[in-house]
Design an enzyme around this catalytic site. Sequence first.
Site, PDB file in Angstrom:
ATOM      1  N   LYS A 170     -67.014  24.867  24.719  1.00  0.00           N
ATOM      2  CA  LYS A 170     -67.464  24.537  23.328  1.00  0.00           C
ATOM      3  C   LYS A 170     -66.664  23.932  22.541  1.00  0.00           C
ATOM      4  O   LYS A 170     -65.533  24.348  22.128  1.00  0.00           O
ATOM      5  CB  LYS A 170     -67.590  26.231  22.992  1.00  0.00           C
ATOM      6  CG  LYS A 170     -68.697  26.457  21.459  1.00  0.00           C
ATOM      7  CD  LYS A 170     -68.388  25.606  20.427  1.00  0.00           C
ATOM      8  CE  LYS A 170     -67.115  26.097  19.577  1.00  0.00           C
ATOM      9  NZ  LYS A 170     -67.211  25.307  18.418  1.00  0.00           N
ATOM     10  N   GLY A 201     -71.772  23.964  19.171  1.00  0.00           N
ATOM     11  CA  GLY A 201     -72.354  25.063  18.274  1.00  0.00           C
ATOM     12  C   GLY A 201     -71.063  25.449  17.462  1.00  0.00           C
ATOM     13  O   GLY A 201     -70.004  24.774  17.270  1.00  0.00           O
ATOM     14  N   GLY A 203     -68.087  27.933  15.994  1.00  0.00           N
ATOM     15  CA  GLY A 203     -67.010  28.871  16.235  1.00  0.00           C
ATOM     16  C   GLY A 203     -67.468  30.314  16.381  1.00  0.00           C
ATOM     17  O   GLY A 203     -67.466  31.122  17.537  1.00  0.00           O
ATOM     18  N   PRO A 204     -67.681  30.831  15.200  1.00  0.00           N
ATOM     19  CA  PRO A 204     -68.001  32.420  15.213  1.00  0.00           C
ATOM     20  C   PRO A 204     -69.501  32.739  15.798  1.00  0.00           C
ATOM     21  O   PRO A 204     -69.611  33.884  16.046  1.00  0.00           O
ATOM     22  CB  PRO A 204     -68.262  32.529  13.497  1.00  0.00           C
ATOM     23  CG  PRO A 204     -67.679  31.311  13.027  1.00  0.00           C
ATOM     24  CD  PRO A 204     -67.702  30.306  13.951  1.00  0.00           C
ATOM     25  N   GLY A 207     -68.837  30.032  19.982  1.00  0.00           N
ATOM     26  CA  GLY A 207     -67.447  29.976  20.425  1.00  0.00           C
ATOM     27  C   GLY A 207     -67.181  31.534  20.872  1.00  0.00           C
ATOM     28  O   GLY A 207     -66.556  32.123  21.957  1.00  0.00           O
ATOM     29  N   GLU A 245     -53.517  27.652  22.914  1.00  0.00           N
ATOM     30  CA  GLU A 245     -52.615  26.578  22.374  1.00  0.00           C
ATOM     31  C   GLU A 245     -52.790  26.679  20.874  1.00  0.00           C
ATOM     32  O   GLU A 245     -53.761  26.239  20.288  1.00  0.00           O
ATOM     33  CB  GLU A 245     -53.062  25.336  23.010  1.00  0.00           C
ATOM     34  CG  GLU A 245     -52.795  24.969  24.398  1.00  0.00           C
ATOM     35  CD  GLU A 245     -51.203  24.921  24.703  1.00  0.00           C
ATOM     36  OE1 GLU A 245     -50.512  24.641  23.701  1.00  0.00           O
ATOM     37  OE2 GLU A 245     -51.234  25.108  25.724  1.00  0.00           O
ATOM     38  N   CYS A 279     -50.698  19.283  16.293  1.00  0.00           N
ATOM     39  CA  CYS A 279     -50.293  20.612  16.332  1.00  0.00           C
ATOM     40  C   CYS A 279     -48.666  20.459  16.673  1.00  0.00           C
ATOM     41  O   CYS A 279     -47.878  21.319  16.286  1.00  0.00           O
ATOM     42  CB  CYS A 279     -50.752  21.492  17.312  1.00  0.00           C
ATOM     43  SG  CYS A 279     -51.202  20.822  18.956  1.00  0.00           S
ATOM     44  N   GLU A 369     -48.387  25.844   8.662  1.00  0.00           N
ATOM     45  CA  GLU A 369     -48.809  24.486   9.228  1.00  0.00           C
ATOM     46  C   GLU A 369     -49.978  24.162   8.185  1.00  0.00           C
ATOM     47  O   GLU A 369     -51.020  24.600   7.852  1.00  0.00           O
ATOM     48  CB  GLU A 369     -49.632  24.862  10.683  1.00  0.00           C
ATOM     49  CG  GLU A 369     -50.028  23.715  11.344  1.00  0.00           C
ATOM     50  CD  GLU A 369     -50.715  23.857  12.741  1.00  0.00           C
ATOM     51  OE1 GLU A 369     -51.611  24.721  12.683  1.00  0.00           O
ATOM     52  OE2 GLU A 369     -50.232  23.215  13.406  1.00  0.00           O
TER      53      GLU A 369
HETATM   54  P1  NAP Z   1     -60.335  26.770  14.427  1.00  0.00           P
HETATM   55  O1  NAP Z   1     -61.376  27.559  13.707  1.00  0.00           O
HETATM   56  O2  NAP Z   1     -59.466  27.789  15.127  1.00  0.00           O
HETATM   57  O3  NAP Z   1     -61.205  25.695  15.616  1.00  0.00           O
HETATM   58  C1  NAP Z   1     -60.869  25.758  16.872  1.00  0.00           C
HETATM   59  C2  NAP Z   1     -62.054  25.860  17.898  1.00  0.00           C
HETATM   60  O4  NAP Z   1     -62.440  27.285  18.108  1.00  0.00           O
HETATM   61  C3  NAP Z   1     -63.368  25.345  17.505  1.00  0.00           C
HETATM   62  O5  NAP Z   1     -63.980  24.881  18.429  1.00  0.00           O
HETATM   63  C4  NAP Z   1     -64.019  26.406  16.538  1.00  0.00           C
HETATM   64  O6  NAP Z   1     -65.360  26.252  16.482  1.00  0.00           O
HETATM   65  C5  NAP Z   1     -63.675  27.414  17.569  1.00  0.00           C
HETATM   66  N1  NAP Z   1     -63.895  28.834  16.737  1.00  0.00           N
HETATM   67  C6  NAP Z   1     -63.823  29.277  15.483  1.00  0.00           C
HETATM   68  N2  NAP Z   1     -63.988  30.339  15.284  1.00  0.00           N
HETATM   69  C7  NAP Z   1     -64.236  31.166  16.585  1.00  0.00           C
HETATM   70  C8  NAP Z   1     -64.295  32.278  16.832  1.00  0.00           C
HETATM   71  N3  NAP Z   1     -64.166  33.270  16.002  1.00  0.00           N
HETATM   72  N4  NAP Z   1     -64.648  32.768  18.082  1.00  0.00           N
HETATM   73  C9  NAP Z   1     -64.472  31.551  18.875  1.00  0.00           C
HETATM   74  N5  NAP Z   1     -64.223  30.292  18.768  1.00  0.00           N
HETATM   75  C10 NAP Z   1     -64.050  30.006  17.274  1.00  0.00           C
HETATM   76  O7  NAP Z   1     -59.658  25.713  13.737  1.00  0.00           O
HETATM   77  P2  NAP Z   1     -60.151  24.835  12.563  1.00  0.00           P
HETATM   78  O8  NAP Z   1     -60.852  25.481  11.516  1.00  0.00           O
HETATM   79  O9  NAP Z   1     -60.976  23.715  13.103  1.00  0.00           O
HETATM   80  O10 NAP Z   1     -58.786  24.427  12.024  1.00  0.00           O
HETATM   81  C11 NAP Z   1     -58.076  25.087  11.054  1.00  0.00           C
HETATM   82  C12 NAP Z   1     -56.634  25.208  11.428  1.00  0.00           C
HETATM   83  O11 NAP Z   1     -56.233  25.208  12.845  1.00  0.00           O
HETATM   84  C13 NAP Z   1     -55.941  23.608  11.135  1.00  0.00           C
HETATM   85  O12 NAP Z   1     -55.649  23.450   9.846  1.00  0.00           O
HETATM   86  C14 NAP Z   1     -54.677  23.798  12.063  1.00  0.00           C
HETATM   87  O13 NAP Z   1     -53.664  24.546  11.360  1.00  0.00           O
HETATM   88  C15 NAP Z   1     -55.042  24.538  13.114  1.00  0.00           C
HETATM   89  N6  NAP Z   1     -55.371  23.820  14.218  1.00  0.00           N
HETATM   90  C16 NAP Z   1     -54.486  23.716  15.228  1.00  0.00           C
HETATM   91  C17 NAP Z   1     -54.898  22.740  16.437  1.00  0.00           C
HETATM   92  C18 NAP Z   1     -53.904  22.673  17.594  1.00  0.00           C
HETATM   93  O14 NAP Z   1     -54.079  21.786  18.392  1.00  0.00           O
HETATM   94  N7  NAP Z   1     -52.893  23.631  17.870  1.00  0.00           N
HETATM   95  C19 NAP Z   1     -56.028  22.243  16.547  1.00  0.00           C
HETATM   96  C20 NAP Z   1     -56.892  22.033  15.360  1.00  0.00           C
HETATM   97  C21 NAP Z   1     -56.688  22.893  14.223  1.00  0.00           C
HETATM   98  P3  NAP Z   1     -65.603  25.520  14.907  1.00  0.00           P
HETATM   99  O15 NAP Z   1     -65.353  24.022  15.089  1.00  0.00           O
HETATM  100  O16 NAP Z   1     -67.122  25.486  14.898  1.00  0.00           O
HETATM  101  O17 NAP Z   1     -65.052  25.854  13.851  1.00  0.00           O
END
Ligand code: NAP
Length: 465
Positions: A170, A201, A203-204, A207, A245, A279, A369
């Site tokens: 996903k 699709g 995340g919530p 995912g 990660e 990150c 972050e």
């Molecule tokens: P995120 O919401 O954690 O997204 C990462 C992945 O998880 C995406 O595929 C996301 O789908 C999915 N996801 C979201 N909610 C989920 C849930 N409840 N259950 C399962 N999967 C779920 O991160 P983001 O909103 O894209 O970014 C927010 C912050 O995360 C950034 O500002 C940064 O601080 C951090 N981040 C860290 C990394 C890293 O490499 N460590 C990478 C990206 C972001 P969607 O795309 O639909 O949300």
Amino acid sequence: MKAHEGMYIAGAWRPAAGEDVLEVVNPADEQVIAHVPAGTAEDVDAAVRAARAALPAWAATPPAERAARLAALRDALAARKDEIAETVTAELGSPPAFSQAVHVGLPILVAGSYAELAASHPFEEKVGHSVVHQEPIGVVGAITPWNYPLHQIVAKVAPALAAGCTVVLKPAEDTPLTARLFAEAVHEAGVPAGVFNLVTGLGPVAGQALAEHEGVDLVSFTGSTAVGRRIGATAGAAVKKVALELGGKSANVILPSADLVKAVNVGVANVMSNSGQTCSAWTRMLVHRERYEEAVELAAAAAAKYGDRIGPVVNARQRDRVRGYIDKGLEEGARLVVGGTEPPVARGYFVRPTVFADVTPGMTIAQEEIFGPVLSILAYEDEDDAVRIANGTVYGLAGAVWAADDAEAAAFARRLDTGQVDINGGRFNPSAPFGGYKQSGVGRELGAHGLAEYLQTKSLQFQER
Ligand code: NAP
Ligand code: MG
């Protein structure tokens, strides 16, 4: 731009169960460039079933044959280099040269490294009168972010396939087109149907359905700490293995003996690259009190040089979030030396390269972050103080140390609570384990350590003769 309709499940592109779609937006001009289906729990279920059905045969496929498929995957990605780079630029906003060199170049190396590891890894060993077999852990649910859209996928899927696991991916909602090109490359590489499956699709929705699915044996997630914590809790309740990660707030520690000009310039470039959306970025620069003002001047000049050369951040929400942190820095008394919240251009989700001086360890911009092109420069009094500041966050993903010689820098690096440290500008190694201490995560990716995450052991005891 050509893109298949639907989901890639059981070796074919098939329509999604529902009608909903996601818009894909180019962050450089805010135009909608494509739509992809918003997968539901039904699509995830179909994909997990396909992955389960394909598991026994793939797990029993000789490692040499799995290695051959991975080599073919590396070649298929290389053959599509330009198309993938253009797609990453269109949906992430990354400048074309960076898309080519890093967003496509790195995953090709990583896919190649797993072709080699699948061929050479000893999947069994003798321990006294036992033979220990390393067997695939099963069906992997991979959830990836948008910041390195292809790399994050390959860093999970390649070791999983090398291990003999099957996968449901996903990808991030902001970068699904790169994920589709990856699925096409997997197909071209002759990977058997069902071994790799893609569900686009939210995340919530998709995912979460994947993380909760009882047919998934290992959830591998890269993204925010907030979501990672929830996924870890869900997996824990189901006694499922999980790899996380998560975020980082890494320190770039410049010791008094270091080449200050080089350390500052490389440090600024590290933060500004990918518009700060890395990150492992060294978002805190730690400089000895005596060389502090000199470093601030150098950093300001280096950041100002970037001007309009950096790309946008991925979406409006990230832009607003990053600007919110810049406001917070000002409110808490940090000194803005370059950049700020003003939009550099009228259109696109751009944020100015920004540098803050007089940042103290307790400030929000020194703790959280930001995930944008924002550098915080902190002063330290002596080495012990530098260690305390560097280790004084909940994170521990990466870092850098600079000194006159490598031994001095390495000795300091051993005191840092973090998973990776670059010594005097040592470059990224795609075969060295990558992953976090503390709240930066659980588990390691890349190289042999990354392969081990997808294996479990079975010990056979024989009669001693
Ligand atoms: P995120 O919401 O954690 O997204 C990462 C992945 O998880 C995406 O595929 C996301 O789908 C999915 N996801 C979201 N909610 C989920 C849930 N409840 N259950 C399962 N999967 C779920 O991160 P983001 O909103 O894209 O970014 C927010 C912050 O995360 C950034 O500002 C940064 O601080 C951090 N981040 C860290 C990394 C890293 O490499 N460590 C990478 C990206 C972001 P969607 O795309 O639909 O949300
Ligand atoms: Mg999200």
